[in-house]
Design an enzyme around this catalytic site. Structure first.
Site, mmCIF file in Angstrom:
data_model
loop_
_atom_site.group_PDB
_atom_site.id
_atom_site.type_symbol
_atom_site.label_atom_id
_atom_site.label_comp_id
_atom_site.label_asym_id
_atom_site.label_seq_id
_atom_site.Cartn_x
_atom_site.Cartn_y
_atom_site.Cartn_z
ATOM 1 N N ASP A 270 0.804 -1.545 0.034
ATOM 2 C CA ASP A 270 -0.035 0.086 0.061
ATOM 3 C C ASP A 270 0.942 1.284 0.219
ATOM 4 O OD1 ASP A 270 -2.278 1.353 -0.024
ATOM 5 O OD2 ASP A 270 -2.584 1.191 2.218
ATOM 6 N N GLY A 271 0.255 2.221 -0.574
ATOM 7 C CA GLY A 271 0.938 3.577 -0.514
ATOM 8 C C GLY A 271 1.651 4.039 -1.854
ATOM 9 N N ASN A 272 1.175 3.482 -2.982
ATOM 10 C CA ASN A 272 1.982 3.930 -4.221
ATOM 11 C C ASN A 272 1.414 5.251 -4.594
ATOM 12 O OD1 ASN A 272 2.959 1.139 -4.379
ATOM 13 N ND2 ASN A 272 1.648 0.642 -6.019
ATOM 14 N N THR B 132 -10.871 -6.836 -5.248
ATOM 15 C CA THR B 132 -12.059 -6.835 -5.948
ATOM 16 C C THR B 132 -12.470 -5.287 -5.798
ATOM 17 O OG1 THR B 132 -13.014 -7.605 -4.090
ATOM 18 C CG2 THR B 132 -12.763 -9.175 -5.486
ATOM 19 N N GLU B 133 -12.071 -4.685 -4.781
ATOM 20 C CA GLU B 133 -12.447 -3.138 -4.650
ATOM 21 C C GLU B 133 -12.084 -2.338 -5.320
ATOM 22 O OE1 GLU B 133 -11.815 -5.436 -1.859
ATOM 23 O OE2 GLU B 133 -13.856 -5.659 -1.296
ATOM 24 N N ASN B 134 -10.610 -2.497 -6.143
ATOM 25 C CA ASN B 134 -9.721 -1.655 -6.853
ATOM 26 C C ASN B 134 -10.770 -1.489 -8.273
ATOM 27 O OD1 ASN B 134 -6.634 -3.166 -5.698
ATOM 28 N ND2 ASN B 134 -7.826 -1.382 -4.921
ATOM 29 N N HIS C 242 2.483 3.164 -9.100
ATOM 30 C CA HIS C 242 2.239 1.921 -9.252
ATOM 31 C C HIS C 242 3.575 1.381 -9.793
ATOM 32 C CE1 HIS C 242 -1.396 2.063 -7.660
ATOM 33 N NE2 HIS C 242 -2.162 2.764 -8.494
ATOM 34 N N ARG D 61 -11.712 2.013 -8.830
ATOM 35 C CA ARG D 61 -11.008 3.086 -9.204
ATOM 36 C C ARG D 61 -11.288 3.554 -10.504
ATOM 37 N NH1 ARG D 61 -5.178 2.520 -6.223
ATOM 38 N NH2 ARG D 61 -6.388 2.027 -4.104
ATOM 39 N N ARG E 66 0.009 7.683 -2.549
ATOM 40 C CA ARG E 66 0.690 8.685 -1.684
ATOM 41 C C ARG E 66 2.079 9.119 -2.149
ATOM 42 N NH1 ARG E 66 -1.309 5.982 3.543
ATOM 43 N NH2 ARG E 66 -1.791 4.352 1.859
HETATM 44 C C1 FPP Z 1 -1.960 0.233 -3.389
HETATM 45 O O1 FPP Z 1 -1.554 1.598 -3.368
HETATM 46 C C2 FPP Z 1 -1.516 -0.514 -4.284
HETATM 47 C C3 FPP Z 1 -2.073 -1.298 -5.499
HETATM 48 C C4 FPP Z 1 -3.884 -0.913 -5.532
HETATM 49 C C5 FPP Z 1 -1.742 -1.873 -6.465
HETATM 50 C C6 FPP Z 1 -0.371 -2.617 -6.192
HETATM 51 C C7 FPP Z 1 0.355 -2.794 -7.370
HETATM 52 C C8 FPP Z 1 1.530 -2.799 -7.605
HETATM 53 C C9 FPP Z 1 2.591 -2.651 -6.402
HETATM 54 C C10 FPP Z 1 2.464 -2.678 -8.612
HETATM 55 C C11 FPP Z 1 2.010 -3.743 -9.607
HETATM 56 C C12 FPP Z 1 2.038 -5.153 -9.209
HETATM 57 C C13 FPP Z 1 2.877 -6.034 -9.598
HETATM 58 C C14 FPP Z 1 2.663 -7.332 -9.036
HETATM 59 C C15 FPP Z 1 3.916 -5.739 -10.641
HETATM 60 P P1 FPP Z 1 -2.502 2.761 -3.357
HETATM 61 O O2 FPP Z 1 -2.604 3.077 -4.803
HETATM 62 O O3 FPP Z 1 -3.830 2.438 -2.822
HETATM 63 O O4 FPP Z 1 -1.790 3.640 -2.644
HETATM 64 P P2 FPP Z 1 -2.541 4.965 -1.716
HETATM 65 O O5 FPP Z 1 -3.176 4.363 -0.660
HETATM 66 O O6 FPP Z 1 -1.413 5.849 -1.256
HETATM 67 O O7 FPP Z 1 -3.392 5.814 -2.640
#
Ligand code: FPP
Length: 248
Positions: free
Chosen positions: A28-30, A74-76, A45, A79, A32
């Site tokens: 989590d946290g991509n 499933t919730e994603n 990401h 987005r 932010r």
């Molecule tokens: C959550 O961060 C992350 C995800 C919903 C996707 C995870 C995907 C990756 C790490 C990259 C691709 C995966 C692979 C296996 C190559 P967020 O977007 O919810 O971050 P936030 O809470 O800061 O908005």
């Protein structure tokens, strides 16, 4: 309880006999990470995919048997369409790009979740790479894709009910092993350790049945910043915990 990484990069001395068999990660946290840099979320990401590469490598090196990554819930699907498409494209690129590395490092790729909901391109590369790596036995890399724990439990209940109605299993014979055998993770041992990055302290519908006895570590680090050193340091902290499984 939140986990704080050590100030200096301390290289953990791990006990090779107590390496967790199965580590599960809520990455989590991509978003932010990207926002803090005034970048598009998709860049977060992409940076997260780099972290996936080095955590897979570290896991293989220390001898973890199963690494499960929550890549898409499933919730994603709710987005924005552009972000979902970008994530799917990233996943497809990642799988194509990593196939040779997976083979070279003897890693078997598996997937859990509603795979049929993924775009055809992702499904076909998943099928190809899971088949190509099917005999690898150095480590299992399990991607949770369009995965939801409740959804998995509902599917399990339906399957068991169908088998009971068809007379293949007596309701009295349904036990924890029967439940586990009807989940998407059938045959995969339960996680010993669950890590969630980015400071959120939630399970978010991940492996609800399977994490019953997992040790849980939360770290404030955003997934793209999650380093090999911090990962090893969490493994060290895991080894210092005493697991009692409800006993004294
Ligand atoms: C959550 O961060 C992350 C995800 C919903 C996707 C995870 C995907 C990756 C790490 C990259 C691709 C995966 C692979 C296996 C190559 P967020 O977007 O919810 O971050 P936030 O809470 O800061 O908005």
């Amino acid at each position: 309880m939140s986990f704080s990484p050590p100030g200096n990069a301390v290289v953990e001395k791990l006990d090779p006999l107590r390496i967790p068999r199965h580590v599960a990660v809520i990455m989590d946290g991509n978003g932010r990470w990207a926002r803090r840099r005034l970048l598009n979320r998709v860049r977060g990401h992409e940076a997260g995919a780099e972290t996936v590469r080095h955590i897979v490598r570290a896991s293989r090196e220390v001898g973890i048997g199963y690494l499960t990554l929550y890549a898409f819930s499933t919730e994603n699907w709710q987005r924005p369409t552009a972000e979902v498409s970008a994530l799917m494209a990233l996943l497809e690129r990642f799988l194509k790009g990593e196939e040779a590395q997976l083979m070279e490092n003897n890693i078997r790729l598996r997937a859990v979740g509603q795979i049929h909901r993924l775009p055809a391109g992702v499904q076909s590369v998943l099928e190809r790479v899971t088949a190509a790596t099917g005999a690898n036995d150095g480590m299992n890399l399990i991607l949770a894709l369009s995965y939801g724990g409740r959804d998995e439990l509902v599917a399990m209940a339906k399957n068991l009910a169908r088998e009971a109605v068809a007379g293949r299993i007596a309701p009295e014979a349904i036990d924890a092993d029967a439940v586990a055998a009807h989940l998407g993770t059938a045959g995969i041992p339960d996680p010993d350790l669950l890590i969630r990055t980015s400071g959120e302290m939630r399970i978010s519908n991940f492996l609800l049945w399977q994490i019953a006895y997992a040790e849980i570590f939360f770290t404030d680090t955003l997934w793209p910043d999650f380093s090999r050193e911090e990962f090893l340091s969490i493994l060290g902290a895991y080894q210092r915990r005493e697991r009692r499984f409800g006993r004294v």
